[in-house]
Design an enzyme around this catalytic site. Structure first.
Site, short mmCIF file in Angstrom:
data_model
loop_
_atom_site.label_atom_id
_atom_site.label_comp_id
_atom_site.label_asym_id
_atom_site.label_seq_id
_atom_site.Cartn_x
_atom_site.Cartn_y
_atom_site.Cartn_z
N GLU A 100 0.82 -1.19 0.00
CA GLU A 100 0.00 0.00 0.00
C GLU A 100 0.87 1.26 0.00
OE1 GLU A 100 -3.77 1.64 2.67
OE2 GLU A 100 -3.45 -0.48 2.22
N CYS A 113 3.34 8.58 1.14
CA CYS A 113 3.65 7.69 2.25
C CYS A 113 3.93 6.31 1.66
CB CYS A 113 2.47 7.63 3.22
SG CYS A 113 2.72 6.52 4.62
N CYS A 120 4.26 -6.23 8.44
CA CYS A 120 5.17 -5.64 9.43
C CYS A 120 5.39 -6.62 10.57
CB CYS A 120 4.59 -4.33 9.97
SG CYS A 120 5.70 -3.49 11.15
N CYS A 124 2.67 -3.67 16.59
CA CYS A 124 2.18 -2.64 17.51
C CYS A 124 0.67 -2.83 17.69
CB CYS A 124 2.49 -1.25 16.97
SG CYS A 124 4.26 -0.91 16.85
N CYS A 127 -2.00 -0.75 15.57
CA CYS A 127 -1.73 -0.57 14.14
C CYS A 127 -2.26 -1.74 13.33
CB CYS A 127 -0.23 -0.41 13.92
SG CYS A 127 0.24 -0.15 12.18
N GLY A 167 5.25 -1.64 7.30
CA GLY A 167 6.59 -2.13 7.61
C GLY A 167 7.39 -1.23 8.52
N GLU A 168 8.48 -1.78 9.02
CA GLU A 168 9.45 -1.09 9.87
C GLU A 168 10.70 -0.82 9.03
OE1 GLU A 168 11.99 0.60 11.86
OE2 GLU A 168 10.19 0.29 13.06
N SER A 197 10.86 6.75 9.26
CA SER A 197 10.25 6.54 10.58
C SER A 197 10.65 5.18 11.14
CB SER A 197 8.73 6.63 10.45
OG SER A 197 8.10 6.36 11.68
N SER A 220 9.04 6.71 16.60
CA SER A 220 7.70 6.50 17.16
C SER A 220 7.82 6.06 18.62
CB SER A 220 6.97 5.44 16.34
OG SER A 220 6.79 5.87 15.01
N LEU A 221 7.49 6.97 19.53
CA LEU A 221 7.54 6.65 20.96
C LEU A 221 6.23 6.03 21.44
CD1 LEU A 221 9.42 9.66 22.60
CD2 LEU A 221 10.32 7.41 22.01
N ASN A 296 -6.18 6.73 14.93
CA ASN A 296 -7.06 6.43 13.81
C ASN A 296 -7.60 5.01 14.01
OD1 ASN A 296 -6.56 8.90 12.34
ND2 ASN A 296 -4.51 8.07 11.97
N CYS A 339 -2.67 7.12 9.13
CA CYS A 339 -1.61 6.51 9.92
C CYS A 339 -2.16 5.37 10.77
CB CYS A 339 -0.97 7.58 10.80
SG CYS A 339 0.39 6.98 11.82
#
Length: 347
Positions: A100, A113, A120, A124, A127, A167-168, A197, A220-221, A296, A339
């Site tokens: 995507e 983006c 991923c 998380c 997500c 993904g990371e 990111s 990303s905290l 979101n 996001c």
């Protein structure tokens, strides 16, 4: 060149992602004069050619013979447009997998983006992408292709790219760095308009620092203390918040570039005044910017977006501590393109 040879080379020898010098060498190996390398380069990166057949300045007979040689372009499997004109793309790769990408227009710029993996591995809790598991890393050309596809569809030059899709990025660092360099040098997007990111993988931020790229690093905290971070981000159990922040400080020292911190606000979970105060202590000593991202929604979990007054109160605590902060209301929410919502699905 036979069709069998072309197929055998399709995995590793696609043309997208190659430099002008590499394309010139390749074109000469195919029996064409060296000056055609520059033509190929321009057609790939400026004109968005999808096949060697498209390159009308090349001899017709040679184009026909080489028609099946892979450039490295995907096909649009599905496309949707949100009311705010954000466009979500499901792109089919050469092996049939779907990723995507999102095009986000404003009056002054077009941001893409991009995804760096199929799925991923970070899982998380809030997500959608991680809920579908992990399949594989993307190659550099598969990342570059996303930018060219959005640029072609909008008929507008892309000005900014954020590695915040599926993904990371740090789990695929070599290919991400290759894509960043090509987007900068070949596609012509300024390095400071490229944002990578990460949720954090031990040692990877330090590794990225060694490239001394002039990009934006966004970390990303999503939590203000270790216990809460472990609840939201499973990988945090092996990579503490303190170690992550130490690595960020090293990054700033090596690169001279500040770090941006991302913080998804979840109502009643991490949006309390005490969370904001804890966050100011975490970021003490950083010259930084914090992006607050109201949650979101996704179907798998029942987190809620905070009310506006709670978002404002959280931001005020940071501002009073002289921390630059902004609230990023994600675009494309109605098209599941915001996001945390990317899942490579039309549903």
């Amino acid at each position: 060149m036979t069709l069998q040879t072309i197929k055998q080379s399709s995995t590793n020898q696609v043309l997208l992602g190659k430099s002008l010098e590499e394309l010139t060498t390749w074109i000469q190996e195919q029996g064409q004069p060296g000056y055609r390398g520059k033509q190929l380069y321009q057609w790939l990166y400026q004109k968005g050619a999808r096949s060697l057949l498209d390159i009308s300045v090349f001899p017709k007979q040679w184009r026909s013979k080489m028609a099946d040689y892979p450039l490295g372009r995907s096909t649009i499997h599905y496309r949707s447009v949100a009311p705010d004109q954000t466009r979500k793309y499901l792109l089919r790769l050469a092996d049939g997998l779907i990723i995507e990408a999102v095009g986000i227009p404003t009056s002054k710029r077009l941001t893409v983006c991009v995804s760096s993996q199929v799925g991923c591995p970070m899982d998380c809790d809030f997500c959608a992408t991680g809920k579908g598991g992990f399949t594989r890393n993307l190659k550099a050309h598969e990342i570059i292709d996303q930018v060219l596809t959005v640029q072609e569809d909008f008929e507008q030059r892309v000005s900014n790219v954020v590695f915040m899709g599926m993904g990371e990025p740090m789990a695929n660092l070599d290919e991400v760095v290759s894509a960043v360099k090509s987007l900068n040098q070949d596609v012509g997007i300024g390095a400071r308009s490229l944002t990578v990111s990460t949720v954090g993988i031990p040692g990877k931020i330090q590794q990225l620092a060694q490239y001394r790229l002039q990009i934006v690093l966004a970390v990303s905290l999503h939590a203000s203390n270790q216990a809460l971070r472990e609840q939201l981000i499973p990988s945090a159990k092996k990579y503490t918040l303190d170690h992550l922040l130490d690595e960020c400080r090293d990054y700033v020292q090596v690169t001279g570039r500040r770090v941006t911190f991302e913080y998804v606000l979840l109502a009643g979970v991490n949006d309390l005044p005490e969370n904001a105060k804890e966050l100011t202590h975490c970021l003490k000593g950083f010259q930084t910017h914090v992006n607050l991202i109201p949650y979101n929604p996704i179907s798998e979990v029942d987190y809620q977006r905070p009310r506006n007054h709670r978002i404002r109160e959280f931001a005020n605590v940071l501002e009073q501590a002289n921390i630059a902060v902004s609230v990023r209301y994600s675009r494309g929410l109605e098209a599941d393109a915001a996001c945390g919502q990317l899942r490579a699905s039309k549903v």
